[in-house]
Design an enzyme around this catalytic site. Structure first.
Site, PDB file in Angstrom:
ATOM      1  N   ASP A 180       0.909  -0.978   0.107  1.00  0.00           N
ATOM      2  CA  ASP A 180       0.083  -0.039   0.083  1.00  0.00           C
ATOM      3  C   ASP A 180       0.988   1.178   0.154  1.00  0.00           C
ATOM      4  OD1 ASP A 180      -3.219   0.721   1.673  1.00  0.00           O
ATOM      5  OD2 ASP A 180      -2.130   1.579  -0.256  1.00  0.00           O
TER       6      ASP A 180
HETATM    7  C1  GLC Z   1      -4.466   4.099  -0.261  1.00  0.00           C
HETATM    8  C2  GLC Z   1      -5.319   3.189   0.256  1.00  0.00           C
HETATM    9  C3  GLC Z   1      -5.377   1.936  -0.872  1.00  0.00           C
HETATM   10  C4  GLC Z   1      -5.374   2.516  -2.193  1.00  0.00           C
HETATM   11  C5  GLC Z   1      -3.943   3.227  -2.259  1.00  0.00           C
HETATM   12  C6  GLC Z   1      -3.596   3.767  -3.852  1.00  0.00           C
HETATM   13  O1  GLC Z   1      -3.825   4.881   0.814  1.00  0.00           O
HETATM   14  O2  GLC Z   1      -4.935   2.475   1.414  1.00  0.00           O
HETATM   15  O3  GLC Z   1      -6.542   1.208  -0.524  1.00  0.00           O
HETATM   16  O4  GLC Z   1      -5.503   1.620  -3.225  1.00  0.00           O
HETATM   17  O5  GLC Z   1      -3.673   3.968  -1.245  1.00  0.00           O
HETATM   18  O6  GLC Z   1      -4.606   4.885  -3.669  1.00  0.00           O
END
Ligand code: GLC
Length: 737
Positions: free
Chosen positions: A269
């Site tokens: 993430d």
């Molecule tokens: C965010 C979220 C994740 C998302 C990623 C990209 O912080 O936790 O679910 O897909 O970053 O935006």
């Protein structure tokens, strides 16, 4: 029709593995690490800023770039100006729609309709891929049992089986195409794993999940996604039992690779490899890189730590070139299976017809609405007998708010709001008096109350649009008190003094604790954030053109202090029952520190939710009769067939979600008092009956047992079938040793 991620039915890989090996033999270390590097860029010179790195093969994917011209320029550089011509993964959070927005995932889950969920994902993929996106970070399949947590909005609810079925449908909707793949998105099962258990419902907070709870509750939907052919996984921000998921070899290697044989790619993430340092788990980014690469994270989302530190770890021999090849091979496999390596990725598919998308969004919204209360048949409203209605509240006419969270690309100009839909539907027949009453759902200013009351007094009925704006749920947007924000409850009480029927329509990204105000509604529709076409869906439901069929995918607490609350709880040694509960208001003044109740309940809330999992009313009635099993004793490896007769005993056609629950009465671990194991949506005309049949194999009764193996156990089982998780229409069967 093929799943762009699936290996062909014969199990051969169309030569993909040999092509991966050939590429790896020709790639330099820098080019290999480039495939593990995801970057973002913004501003007017994205192409110029990224061109050198892409040309050198130091970028494998980009995120949050949505201009198709920029995307095509970047792809052109990757394919035609770099040594190996490997296309980019173009990532975006296409969670519940792109330009046309479907209901929140929690709302789609309320449809209990895999076909609707699949169709919404399919349309999202068609819209997004037409603008160059080829990878989405969905489905989010974190089991969510704490509505304080803002991300419950993007979940599919509290139940492992429902989340697994609907999550798989979403994966297939994104990845399976009738047209060969250009209009598909690589799906991403997230957040692996246990993110929904964030302590206190505070996002990113620590989680502590015993292995049997992890394997019996939080992991099953992710396994269902693997079985559906999901191309990628995303790690959770959170630590689990002291190890951040992004560094968990138990999750990423033992479970995902060794037990599940997943051969796609895992993305961290946002910057969560570096965050291993922030967690206090890694001393520095070098160690964080080592941990993530060793555990099994293929792609570093925007952190840059793989690019900066993997080379030195390889030169030091701490990360082998074989390990790098495994990671890079998994990324290349995703690109091959998505068809990126074998088509002109700058040839974008056509945008699906807008009406097709709007009609799908409307159908999904209609099926996502849950009728929670309907005293004295207040609904449906009758346009022939009503002369006027008062449409009140801060969410009656908010085209962006009704889209909900995670709609970066949602086109609010397409939205049809409830007020607009009602004006269009009732023009010339029923007068509408619209008063906002509150600036926002958080407002404390009651200055608009009297005008709202005046409109109510002059009208035949009040339709009140309240709840939460989109900003009050979603990532990082958690609430400790999940009652209606602001002074909305006071507005409801104020309006009741008009003496007219009050119909509540709640737009929110989470279950709200409505116990203190529920009697203020004569009728209540829960609309979640219903998306682009929420207005027509709500208007049609209010006036009976649509018969509500939604069922709750999450339990609704009476008050905030009850959470976490869910239907599949454990019996405990002192289970609460209605006759053991003593309410705080009933405790006699002279009560001493005697034994009160002595079972598991709250003195001020009891132990039951305000509305249970699986609950939802209709404008018609359904009768369940003649529950029968084909046998009451089976052996391991056999099946039992359960049948029920469902009858529409009301006056209008309607759809009912027939639900089958079991209970494993005695097992090597304590088991939930109920577990959803099957469901089916059945539409019946008035008076029509249908025999509904479910088959359960002993494999469906398997769980992670005390001896740390999966399997069913001999013994007695309860089986219930009904319209929600509290059904008492039951029977029993036995698995004989
Ligand atoms: C965010 C979220 C994740 C998302 C990623 C990209 O912080 O936790 O679910 O897909 O970053 O935006």
């Amino acid at each position: 029709m093929g799943n762009a991620q699936e290996v062909s039915a014969a199990g051969n890989d169309n030569g993909i593995e040999s092509r991966i090996r050939d590429l790896l033999e020709r790639m330099t270390l820098e080019q290999k690490i480039g495939q593990l590097n995801q970057v973002q860029a913004w501003g007017d010179n994205i192409v110029e800023s990224l061109a050198p790195a892409i040309r050198a093969g130091r970028v494998g994917s980009v995120i949050n770039i949505v201009d198709p011209n920029v995307i095509n320029a970047l792809q052109h550089i990757a394919v035609h100006e770099s040594e190996h011509g490997i296309p980019l993964l173009i990532a975006r959070d296409v969670i519940h729609g792109y330009h046309t927005v479907a209901p929140l995932p929690i709302g789609q889950a309320a449809s209990w309709n895999p076909e609707v969920v699949r169709a919404c994902a399919r349309l999202s993929a068609q819209e997004a891929s037409a603008f160059g996106v080829n990878w989405t970070f969905a489905p989010m399949i974190d089991i969510s049992r704490d509505p304080r947590w803002g991300r419950i909005a993007e979940s599919l609810g509290e139940d492992p089986y429902l989340t697994g079925v609907l999550g798989a449908a979403m994966v297939e909707g994104f990845q399976v195409s009738e047209t060969g793949g250009a209009d598909t998105l690589v799906a991403c099962a997230k957040h692996f794993a246990g993110y929904g258990a964030s302590e206190a419902g505070r996002d990113y907070n620590t989680t502590n999940i015993p292995e049997n709870e992890l394997r019996n509750v939080y992991l099953p939907p992710f396994f269902a996604a693997v079985e559906a052919g999901v191309g990628t996984f995303m790690t959770s921000f959170s630590d689990i039992d002291g190890i951040p998921a992004t560094a968990s070899d138990f999750l990423l290697d033992q479970v995902l690779r060794k037990e599940w044989s997943f051969d796609g790619a895992v993305v961290s993430d946002w910057d969560s490899i570096h965050q291993l340092v922030v967690h206090g788990f890694s001393e520095n980014d070098v160690e964080a890189t080592y941990e993530a690469a060793t555990a099994g994270v293929e792609i570093d989302m925007i952190g840059g730590v793989y690019e900066r530190h993997l080379p030195e770890l390889v030169h030091q021999g701490r990360v082998s070139m074989q390990r790098v090849d495994e990671l890079v091979g998994n990324v290349l496999r995703v690109k091959f299976r998505a068809g990126l390596m074998d088509r002109d990725v700058t040839e974008l598919p056509s945008v699906p017809p807008r009406m097709t998308a709007l009609n799908m969004a409307r159908e999904a919204a209609e099926q996502s609405l849950v009728l929670l209360r309907n005293e004295h048949g207040t609904l449906p409203l009758n346009a022939e007998t009503l002369s006027s209605i008062a449409v009140i509240g801060p969410l009656a006419d908010e085209p962006a708010e009704q889209l909900g969270t995670w709609v970066f690309d949602g086109d609010a100009e397409r939205s049809v709001t409830p007020l607009a839909a009602l004006n269009s539907m009732l023009e010339g027949t029923v007068e509408i008096r619209h008063v906002r009453g509150l600036e926002t759902t958080r407002s404390k200013d009651k200055g608009g109350f009297d005008e709202a009351l005046c409109a109510a007094e002059q009208s035949d009925a009040v339709v009140l649009f309240i709840g939460e704006e989109a900003i009050l749920s979603g990532e990082a947007h958690c609430r400790a008190d999940i009652t209606l924000p602001g002074v909305q409850e006071d507005l409801i009480r104020h309006l009741r003094s008009a003496g007219k029927p009050v119909i509540g329509v709640v737009l929110a990204g989470r279950p709200l604790a409505l116990g203190g105000i529920i009697d203020g509604f004569d009728a209540l529709i829960y609309a979640w954030h219903p998306g682009t076409m929420g207005g027509p869906a709500i208007a049609d439901t209010l006036f009976g053109r649509v018969v509500p069929s939604g069922k709750l995918p999450v339990s609704f607490p009476t008050m905030s202090g009850q959470v976490p609350i869910y239907y599949g709880y454990k019996q405990t040694g002192r289970p609460a029952t209605p006759d053991t509960v003593i309410h705080i208001d009933e405790i006699p003044a002279a009560a001493t520190q005697t034994s009160l109740g002595m079972t598991t309940f709250h003195l001020d809330a009891g132990y039951e939710p305000l509305f249970p999992f699986g609950f939802g009313l209709s404008y018609t009635d359904f009768a369940y009769t003649d529950l029968a099993l084909d046998r009451h004793h089976i052996r391991m490896g056999e099946s039992v067939v359960a049948e029920i007769t469902l009858t529409n005993s009301g006056a209008v056609a309607g759809a009912e979600v027939v639900q089958l629950y079991i209970r494993d009465r005695f097992a090597s671990l304590t088991r939930p008092i109920r577990e959803l194991k099957r469901f089916e949506r059945v539409t019946l005309e008035p008076g029509e009956s249908r025999r509904v049949r479910f088959e359960l194999h002993t494999d469906d009764l398997a769980f992670f047992r005390r001896n740390k193996t999966y399997g069913a156990e001999p013994g007695a089982f309860d089986l219930w079938i009904g319209g929600d998780s509290t059904t008492d229409l039951g029977t029993e069967f036995h698995i004989d040793a």
